[in-house]
Design an enzyme around this catalytic site. Structure first.
Site, PDB file in Angstrom:
ATOM      1  N   GLU A 234       0.839  -1.202   0.000  1.00 56.37           N
ATOM      2  CA  GLU A 234       0.000   0.000   0.000  1.00 56.37           C
ATOM      3  C   GLU A 234       0.871   1.248   0.000  1.00 56.37           C
ATOM      4  OE1 GLU A 234      -1.958  -0.106   3.746  1.00 56.37           O
ATOM      5  OE2 GLU A 234      -2.827  -2.086   3.413  1.00 56.37           O
TER       6      GLU A 234
ATOM      7  N   LYS B 168       2.392   4.528   1.476  1.00 53.70           N
ATOM      8  CA  LYS B 168       2.618   5.078   2.810  1.00 53.70           C
ATOM      9  C   LYS B 168       2.310   6.565   2.740  1.00 53.70           C
ATOM     10  CE  LYS B 168       5.837   5.205   6.640  1.00 53.70           C
ATOM     11  NZ  LYS B 168       5.550   6.564   7.037  1.00 53.70           N
TER      12      LYS B 168
ATOM     13  N   ASP C  86       1.877  10.386   3.706  1.00 54.76           N
ATOM     14  CA  ASP C  86       2.659  11.329   4.484  1.00 54.76           C
ATOM     15  C   ASP C  86       1.718  12.323   5.159  1.00 54.76           C
ATOM     16  OD1 ASP C  86       4.836  12.543   5.482  1.00 54.76           O
ATOM     17  OD2 ASP C  86       5.420  13.566   3.637  1.00 54.76           O
TER      18      ASP C  86
ATOM     19  N   TYR D  57      -6.653   2.852   6.710  1.00 49.68           N
ATOM     20  CA  TYR D  57      -5.953   1.670   6.198  1.00 49.68           C
ATOM     21  C   TYR D  57      -5.695   0.567   7.212  1.00 49.68           C
ATOM     22  CZ  TYR D  57      -2.351   4.636   8.198  1.00 49.68           C
ATOM     23  OH  TYR D  57      -1.654   5.450   9.039  1.00 49.68           O
TER      24      TYR D  57
ATOM     25  N   LYS E   2      10.941   3.020   2.154  1.00 43.87           N
ATOM     26  CA  LYS E   2      10.985   4.459   1.865  1.00 43.87           C
ATOM     27  C   LYS E   2      11.595   4.703   0.493  1.00 43.87           C
ATOM     28  CE  LYS E   2       9.801   6.569   5.769  1.00 43.87           C
ATOM     29  NZ  LYS E   2      10.262   7.873   6.053  1.00 43.87           N
TER      30      LYS E   2
ATOM     31  N   CYS F  96      29.533  43.733   1.268  1.00 43.18           N
ATOM     32  CA  CYS F  96      28.158  43.251   1.330  1.00 43.18           C
ATOM     33  C   CYS F  96      27.445  43.582   0.021  1.00 43.18           C
ATOM     34  CB  CYS F  96      27.430  43.884   2.513  1.00 43.18           C
ATOM     35  SG  CYS F  96      25.652  43.524   2.478  1.00 43.18           S
TER      36      CYS F  96
ATOM     37  N   CYS G 231      24.473  46.368   1.047  1.00 40.22           N
ATOM     38  CA  CYS G 231      24.758  47.730   1.519  1.00 40.22           C
ATOM     39  C   CYS G 231      26.158  48.202   1.143  1.00 40.22           C
ATOM     40  CB  CYS G 231      24.565  47.816   3.032  1.00 40.22           C
ATOM     41  SG  CYS G 231      25.820  46.934   3.975  1.00 40.22           S
TER      42      CYS G 231
ATOM     43  N   CYS H 179      28.028  40.395   6.933  1.00 37.30           N
ATOM     44  CA  CYS H 179      27.968  41.843   6.758  1.00 37.30           C
ATOM     45  C   CYS H 179      28.019  42.480   8.140  1.00 37.30           C
ATOM     46  CB  CYS H 179      26.669  42.211   6.041  1.00 37.30           C
ATOM     47  SG  CYS H 179      26.249  43.952   6.193  1.00 37.30           S
TER      48      CYS H 179
ATOM     49  N   CYS I 174      22.321  47.556   7.675  1.00 36.90           N
ATOM     50  CA  CYS I 174      22.181  47.066   6.293  1.00 36.90           C
ATOM     51  C   CYS I 174      20.696  46.781   6.019  1.00 36.90           C
ATOM     52  CB  CYS I 174      22.995  45.788   6.151  1.00 36.90           C
ATOM     53  SG  CYS I 174      22.715  44.888   4.627  1.00 36.90           S
TER      54      CYS I 174
HETATM   55  S1  IVH Z   1      -0.068   0.535   9.037  1.00 31.79           S
HETATM   56  C1  IVH Z   1       0.502  -1.589  12.947  1.00 31.79           C
HETATM   57  N1  IVH Z   1      -0.349   1.590   6.657  1.00 31.79           N
HETATM   58  O1  IVH Z   1       3.218   5.507   8.944  1.00 31.79           O
HETATM   59  C2  IVH Z   1       0.568  -0.981  11.597  1.00 31.79           C
HETATM   60  N2  IVH Z   1       0.661   2.889   8.347  1.00 31.79           N
HETATM   61  O2  IVH Z   1       5.912   5.367   9.981  1.00 31.79           O
HETATM   62  C3  IVH Z   1       0.626   0.486  11.680  1.00 31.79           C
HETATM   63  N3  IVH Z   1       1.262   5.168   7.655  1.00 31.79           N
HETATM   64  O3  IVH Z   1       2.319   5.035  12.290  1.00 31.79           O
HETATM   65  C4  IVH Z   1       0.475   1.269  10.514  1.00 31.79           C
HETATM   66  N4  IVH Z   1       0.538   4.999   5.594  1.00 31.79           N
HETATM   67  O4  IVH Z   1       0.846   6.577  10.787  1.00 31.79           O
HETATM   68  C5  IVH Z   1       0.096   1.765   7.909  1.00 31.79           C
HETATM   69  N5  IVH Z   1      -0.702   2.407   4.515  1.00 31.79           N
HETATM   70  C6  IVH Z   1      -0.257   2.591   5.761  1.00 31.79           C
HETATM   71  C7  IVH Z   1       0.325   3.801   6.193  1.00 31.79           C
HETATM   72  C8  IVH Z   1       0.779   3.917   7.500  1.00 31.79           C
HETATM   73  C9  IVH Z   1       1.096   5.791   6.493  1.00 31.79           C
HETATM   74  C10 IVH Z   1       1.866   5.805   8.843  1.00 31.79           C
HETATM   75  C11 IVH Z   1       1.263   5.385  10.153  1.00 31.79           C
HETATM   76  C12 IVH Z   1       2.397   4.791  10.922  1.00 31.79           C
HETATM   77  C13 IVH Z   1       3.570   5.457  10.294  1.00 31.79           C
HETATM   78  C14 IVH Z   1       4.843   4.707  10.539  1.00 31.79           C
END
Ligand code: IVH
Length: 734
Positions: free
Chosen positions: A114, A116, A118, A225, A313, A411, A414, A435, A440
């Site tokens: 899935e 992740k 932000d 999720y 990541k 600078c 000035c 400077c 300034c």
């Molecule tokens: S599952 C026990 N799924 O990333 C499992 N987390 O860096 C817990 N996050 O604390 C999380 N997208 O806030 C899960 N598709 C996703 C996510 C996700 C973002 C966040 C979540 C977690 C943090 C960890």
């Protein structure tokens, strides 16, 4: 309307708006229509603009500051909210799979992959299908109750569709779309305000720091999720959960994959990377989860994270482009910093034409030259950075960069003298050119912008552009001169050019005036920070603000003088060491003299530590002391104070110096039954008392709790009164 009438109407409107906002946003039980509510609020806002003298930070039209955070209630999660371990390459990901095959005792594993997201983690509790609570992750076991704010998220259903468990914690992420983020920032540009850094921080700041009306105005989004506590259980796999989330009518991730084995997972991670930039939310990785819930249980969790899931990541986005030139910016402290002027290039949803080069050393280290092809990176932050150059593709004759030469030894703003100084950089201490001219224009504009920034006096409406313009026109030299600029002048301020004028406008000007008036009564700590005293950061300013009543006391601070005295004594002690190599003693007699002197020094230091310096944190060291005293003694320091006097601005320290415990010194030891150590210290300070780390004859009381150690013995030996928490509280009240 006369001012007196306006004042009355404003007070009345504030009450009404507050009442209806409470009903509407918090309880979701409005008594009036949205339209009527909007009208009340608009009338109030208009009056506050028309009569800025009645503007108030307490008004429901204004955002509320930190104190509102105290309004959040801590709530325990039924099931702990865990975080995820990270991996950064294929090898680490495969190691995760290998670990799991052992834990689950099969190598035939199904995973989901899935995005992740932000954003900021949230746990929603639905009882019998009805949304009852939203809580931040907090410390994992308990978080802040943000239900009222979460209820402003339009896309979030309050009621689950279909059959719902008796109780379920559904977890996900609150985020802000790129489009909404850009809309808010465009508004802020128009109002001359500081820009928000990125969607993630804006979302987090929105949900935790502002009043609910403001949260509602900035459209937040949510995606779900995972599950926490669920009774009775409803799904046997993560895939089933993904389907269930949709069946409940909740917003879910735009795409996920169910795969067999780690090879397929790796392929899905690659696919996700190719499409993730089209999603409404920012993503910084993929989450790989073991699909089968029974297998998840077998794998288990550590205190921090599940063993059955991992984050992968992605590398931050990078792009290549040509470095056209290196220009030099002068900041509020006068430091000259290089900026990369780039051939515009597309990166992470925006076009980049400038990037930071950090400092001269960094440019040399990375061998970056004007004309080079360079790689730039954007890692979530607003300011992209130049990562590296490609010397092999360098045009002939590209010269090594030399900042001093680039600015012709002066600078660039000035034309004043520049000098080499030491500065703290991310990678340690470095050198930079500075400077030397306090007056300034670049420094003036920088200081003015800082003065008005959110962390300083929060004079909204004055961003970089307005600051630069006011300084350029000579309207503001020192930040407090801002108070002399009239509403009319501000309203007609041309931020554009003669050919293409862009006028600041009535509305923005009125807002700025209201904000600057509200700032008049902010405490000493805020003003001190806002005035850019060298070496005085936010926490130092706070500490100084607690220990001085006003600028008069600070400018001639006995406490800061004591800090310097102590530093001088420590230095002398070092030099007076009988066996000093640096400063060898001539003979035995001198050694004896030195020993005696050192005893004297120790005595004086101990007296300072137990007296005026008791409880003074290390933040307030000799560098801060010297720089603060010098600042107020300097010509511009005096100029600033005279100006504030003239304006009738006299910021007050946050601690009452005369209180129940004035002149009393406490030593704390052991664990108190109800008060935390910091709480007890806070109470002592607030009542004008001091705390010290060691017991001496001068100690007034030893406040002792369970398992008190040697300090208690010392107190008994010296006959210092020992009190417990109950007695302490009685003293405080009595
Ligand atoms: S599952 C026990 N799924 O990333 C499992 N987390 O860096 C817990 N996050 O604390 C999380 N997208 O806030 C899960 N598709 C996703 C996510 C996700 C973002 C966040 C979540 C977690 C943090 C960890």
């Amino acid at each position: 309307m006369t001012p007196a009438e306006a004042k009355k109407r404003i007070a009345d409107l504030r009450k009404q708006v507050t009442h209806h906002a409470e009903l509407y946003y918090r309880q979701a039980k409005p008594e009036i229509s949205d339209h009527d509510y909007d009208q009340l609020e608009r009338e109030l806002a208009d009056l506050e603009k028309q009569f800025p003298q009645f503007a108030s930070a307490e008004s429901p039209t204004q955002k509320v500051g930190d104190d509102r955070l105290q309004g959040f209630q801590e709530v325990a999660h039924r099931q702990k909210m865990l975080s995820l371990d990270n991996t950064y390459n294929e090898e680490e990901l495969r190691a995760f799979h290998t670990r799991l095959t052992k834990l689950v005792e099969t190598d035939d594993l199904r995973y989901t992959v899935e995005p992740k997201i932000d954003g900021l983690a949230v746990s929603l509790t639905y009882e019998a299908g009805k949304l009852v609570r939203a809580v931040t992750r907090g410390k994992g076991d308990k978080g802040d109750d943000i239900t009222a704010n979460v209820l402003t998220i339009a896309m979030l259903p309050r009621q689950l569709k279909g059959t719902a468990p008796r109780v379920v914690e559904i977890r996900g992420e609150i985020y802000m779309t790129q489009a909404e983020f850009e809309r808010l920032n465009a508004e802020r540009v128009a109002a001359g305000e500081e820009l928000y850094a990125n969607p993630r921080n804006t979302a987090a700041g929105t949900i935790k720091q502002l009043d609910t009306a403001e949260v509602a105005r900035r459209k937040l989004s949510i995606v779900l999720y995972s599950l926490g506590y669920c009774e009775p259980e409803v799904v046997a796999s993560q895939t089933a959960l993904q389907k269930q989330i949709r069946a409940w009518g909740l917003p879910a991730v735009e795409k996920y994959w169910t795969v067999r084995g780690i090879d397929e997972a790796w392929a899905a991670i690659g696919e996700l990377d190719r499409i993730r930039r089209t999603f409404a939310y920012g993503t910084d990785g993929a989450v790989v989860k073991l699909d089968d819930v029974a297998q998840q249980r077998l794998a288990g969790s550590t205190d921090k994270s599940p063993r059955w899931a991992i984050a992968y990541k992605y590398k931050p986005d990078t792009a290549r482009t040509r470095l056209k030139a290196i220009t030099i910016q002068v900041g509020k402290t006068g430091i000259l910093s290089p900026v990369a002027e780039l051939e515009p290039v597309h990166l992470s949803l925006s076009t980049i034409a400038r990037a930071t080069l950090h400092n001269e050393d960094e440019i040399r280290r990375k061998d970056i030259r004007v004309g080079d092809l360079v790689e730039i990176e954007r890692a979530g932050e607003v300011i992209p950075a130049v990562l590296r150059s490609f010397p092999e593709e360098r045009p002939a004759g590209a010269k090594e960069f030399n900042l001093f030469e680039a600015v012709g030894g002066k600078c660039p703003v000035c034309g004043g003298k520049i000098a080499r100084v030491e500065v703290d950089t991310e990678s340690g201490v470095g050198a930079a050119w500075k400077c030397q001219n306090y007056d300034c224009q670049a420094q003036r504009a920088g200081r003015l912008g800082f003065f008005c920034s959110r962390r300083a006096l929060a004079i909204d409406g004055l961003g970089e552009t307005v600051a630069a313009k006011l300084v350029e026109l000579g309207l503001v030299k020192d930040p407090p001169d801002l108070y002399d600029v009239s509403l009319e002048t501000l309203a007609t301020l041309n931020l554009g050019t003669a050919e293409e004028p862009r006028v600041f406008g009535e509305k923005n000007a009125a807002k700025l005036v209201a904000a600057r008036e509200a700032a008049r009564t902010l405490p000493l700590e805020k003003w001190l920070y806002a005035l850019s005293v060298p070496d005085v950061g936010e926490s130092t300013a706070r500490e100084l603000g607690k220990r001085h009543r006003n600028f008069v006391e600070l400018a001639d601070s006995k406490l800061l003088q004591a800090v310097l005295r102590k530093a001088a004594l420590e230095e002398e002690k070092e030099l007076q060491s009988p066996n000093s190599k640096k400063n060898p003693a001539k003979d035995e007699a001198e050694k004896e003299r030195r020993k005696a002197r050192r005893v004297e020094i120790d005595g004086e230091i101990a007296a300072l530590n137990d007296g005026i310096l008791a409880g003074v944190p290390s933040d307030i060291g000799p560098a801060v002391a010297a720089s603060t005293l010098e600042f107020f003694a300097s010509e511009h320091g005096q100029r600033l104070r005279a100006k504030l006097d003239k304006l009738g601005i006299d910021p007050q320290g946050t601690v009452l110096t005369a209180g129940k415990f004035t002149g009393k010194t406490f030593v704390l030891t052991g664990t108190l039954p109800t008060l935390k150590r910091e709480e007890a210290e806070q109470k002592i300070l607030a009542a004008g008392g001091k705390t010290s780390g060691s017991v001496s004859k001068k100690t007034s009381y030893v406040l002792a709790g369970a398992e008190a150690g040697s300090k208690l013995d010392k107190a008994r030996e010296l006959g210092v009164p020992v009190i417990d928490e109950a007695e302490f509280l009685r003293l405080l009240q009595g």
